[in-house]
Design an enzyme around this catalytic site. Structure first.
Site, mmCIF file in Angstrom:
data_model
loop_
_atom_site.group_PDB
_atom_site.id
_atom_site.type_symbol
_atom_site.label_atom_id
_atom_site.label_comp_id
_atom_site.label_asym_id
_atom_site.label_seq_id
_atom_site.Cartn_x
_atom_site.Cartn_y
_atom_site.Cartn_z
ATOM 1 N N ASP A 186 34.987 48.304 29.597
ATOM 2 C CA ASP A 186 35.016 49.452 28.682
ATOM 3 C C ASP A 186 35.453 48.991 27.294
ATOM 4 O OD1 ASP A 186 37.618 49.078 30.133
ATOM 5 O OD2 ASP A 186 38.286 50.549 28.670
ATOM 6 N N HIS A 497 29.768 44.626 35.531
ATOM 7 C CA HIS A 497 30.078 45.937 34.942
ATOM 8 C C HIS A 497 30.793 45.689 33.610
ATOM 9 C CE1 HIS A 497 30.604 50.299 35.121
ATOM 10 N NE2 HIS A 497 31.753 50.067 34.497
ATOM 11 N N ASP A 539 26.543 42.423 43.231
ATOM 12 C CA ASP A 539 26.188 42.037 41.860
ATOM 13 C C ASP A 539 25.293 43.122 41.266
ATOM 14 O OD1 ASP A 539 25.749 40.749 39.484
ATOM 15 O OD2 ASP A 539 24.254 39.366 40.287
ATOM 16 N N GLU A 548 33.237 44.323 37.900
ATOM 17 C CA GLU A 548 33.711 44.474 36.530
ATOM 18 C C GLU A 548 34.417 43.188 36.124
ATOM 19 O OE1 GLU A 548 35.824 47.788 33.604
ATOM 20 O OE2 GLU A 548 36.186 47.893 35.757
#
Length: 573
Positions: A186, A497, A539, A548
């Site tokens: 993020d 991710h 994956d 992530e």
């Protein structure tokens, strides 16, 4: 692993060397798991064969000469993977070159590469991942190659959230808080997770400064008067410094959007950003990091005049705020849904900060504070970094041997526990069922760091070997067959991710990131193929629970790679 191109010819060459009396029908070809970086000539070379019975093998050089042959032990069952496996030891191959491993019943050979110093280049990739996650700056094609991108999140118009409001900074106050690293997949920045990350990276400098002095990996500051590792940590330290309220010394928990961004590049993520709630955990992580950074940067006062002193002063101020506010636990506001990094057990953070301030100042009052908390040893993590200061105290010249002895006993007891765990695993890795959690690869790396430090502390080679086994695990000697570091190995994650990797239109992800690793919790509800703890990895961008990346997961791997690369560096100097 890709087959050696002369496998068929070598198979014919070697066929006569197999012992007589072979079964007329060969067993199925076992899967071969090995470190995909290759092996240094002088290091142990352990591979794992996943098979139901013992396997005969031969190792040949590039001219087809038979060098080694034998039979593995009977494979043993590893419950964590639901598979049987046996170790194959090729440590006798101590000359650089390409070798062919032939297994009875297999039509293709396996390539085994022996190369000088495989760790340094992997280290540089892992270190440069932090550059790729910088906020508030563009990544140029010259330095970032195909992963170049426009700047995102200048963070010069950040607002005080209602949860963080004070008399001097009421809700809505606009502040500047640029730089720093995006925390994970993020685009937010978190003080608590920066704590263990920066402490680990700064300790890598402390322990392996000789390796880092001339080490460069093409970041904007490369070529200046500071080592690249310190330049990179300063990008995050300078942001972290803005997270302290100068009025009272308290530290905001995070800089964040109200909710996670969609799958867009940083420049397209333009939601308002906020400083959210001051917490005790944030203040203590801040105090520990700034104390450690001050200690490290004192020798660079000419290049960074006054910075070490400023960091020291701000660390003490944060400590005093935490002492006055000892139980302010993060509470997620109703309008915020980004990562919480909540932690209501704060004795380890108090102990960590007290120890770092003792190491910085020599003030015995901080040693008494550390001792009073009596926090037990465990592998360092974002919510319990105390192992990092145990190690530093053991290396300190300020403490007496009698003061160090209980710390040493506790430290080596953990290492002995990991040795026992390793002995129970057919893959020869110190991992048990409870280690397969969110970020399990970070657990593996953290255990390896503690084992390597135990080797430095005791001189016992078994600890070093156990650390190396975990490093081998991360780079491919595991049941999934993946090298878990993007771009480093022959089978690596392609769909981590990580918003920039998913949104940039590139087939390959940003390199150098350690994927979180197998996690049977499967909190993302994606379509996994297995629930076995060591196989619960996917994956896929969907899989934030296993695929992530995060700054704190890369940090122990960086330390570990520096440790092994520094051994080679030292032998050459």
């Amino acid at each position: 692993m890709k087959p050696w191109r002369y496998a068929r010819g070598l198979l014919a060459l070697a066929s006569a060397a197999w012992l007589c009396g072979c079964a007329t029908t060969s067993p199925s070809c076992p899967a071969v798991r090995m470190n995909q970086l290759g092996f240094a000539p002088e290091q142990p070379k352990l591979l794992v064969l996943e098979a139901s019975s013992a396997v005969r093998y031969q190792a040949l050089d590039s001219q087809g000469k038979l060098l080694l042959s034998g039979r593995t032990a009977t494979p043993e069952f590893w419950a964590e993977a639901g598979r049987k496996a046996a170790v194959l030891d090729l440590s006798a191959l101590q000359t650089a070159g390409d070798y062919s491993l032939l297994l009875e019943g297999c039509q293709a050979a396996q390539l085994v590469q022996v190369r000088p110093a495989p760790w340094a280049a992997a280290h540089d990739a892992v270190a440069k991942a932090y550059y790729f996650n910088r906020a508030s700056t563009a990544l140029t094609a010259e330095l970032a190659g195909p992963w170049a991108r426009a700047a995102g999140h200048p963070d010069d118009q950040v607002r005080i959230h209602a949860s963080a409001a004070s008399a001097s900074r009421p809700a809505g106050t606009v502040l500047s808080s640029p730089q720093g690293w995006y925390d994970a997949g993020d685009y937010n920045k978190y003080v608590v997770n920066s704590g263990v990350t920066l402490l680990t990276m700064l300790q890598a400098w402390t322990d392996f400064a000789g390796f880092y002095q001339q080490r460069r990996w093409a970041i904007p500051e490369s070529g200046n008067t500071l080592p690249d590792l310190l330049d990179e940590t300063l990008w995050n330290l300078r942001w972290l410094r803005t997270m302290q309220d100068p009025a009272d010394g308290g530290v905001y928990h995070k800089l964040t959007n109200l909710k996670f961004d969609g799958t867009v590049m940083p420049a397209q993520a333009n939601s308002p950003r906020y400083l959210v709630q001051k917490t005790t955990a944030a203040a203590l992580n801040y105090a520990a990091v700034m104390a450690k950074a001050s200690q490290v940067l004192q020798q660079f006062d000419r290049q960074l005049p006054g910075l070490a002193a400023d960091y020291a002063q701000s660390a003490v101020q944060a400590w005093h705020w935490a002492k006055a506010n000892p139980a302010v636990v993060y509470q997620q506001p109703s309008d915020v849904s980004t990562g919480a990094y909540g932690d209501d057990k704060l004795t380890d953070e108090f102990a960590t900060a007290a120890a770092q301030l003792f190491l910085l100042t020599g003030d015995p009052a901080y040693w008494l504070e550390f001792s009073a908390f009596n926090v037990p040893m465990q592998v360092a993590s974002w919510n319990n970094p105390v192992a990092l200061v145990y190690w530093q105290l053991l290396r300190s010249e300020t403490l007496t041997e009698s003061q160090k002895q209980p710390l040493k006993t506790a430290f080596l007891a953990e290492a002995e526990l990991f040795l026992h765990q390793q002995q129970q695993s057919p893959y020869r890795v110190a991992l048990i069922k409870s280690d397969f959690i969110w970020g399990s690869n970070s657990v593996a790396a953290g255990k390896a760091v503690l084992l390597y430090q135990s080797y430095l502390l005791s001189g016992q080679a078994q600890y070093r070997q156990a650390a190396l086994n975990l490093l081998d695990y991360l780079f491919g000697r595991n049941p999934t067959g993946y090298s878990f570091v993007t771009g480093v190995g022959s089978q690596t994650p392609q769909h981590i991710h990580h918003r920039p990797s998913e949104a940039d239109g590139m087939k390959a992800p940003v390199p150098g990131w350690l994927a979180g690793g197998p996690n049977p919790g499967q909190q993302d509800k994606c379509n996994y193929t297995s629930r076995q703890p060591a196989l619960s990895y996917l994956d896929d961008y969907c899989s934030y629970a296993s695929n992530e990346i995060a700054i704190n997961w890369n940090a122990p791997l960086l330390y570990l790679l520096a440790a092994f690369a520094a051994e080679k560096h030292s032998s050459e100097h």
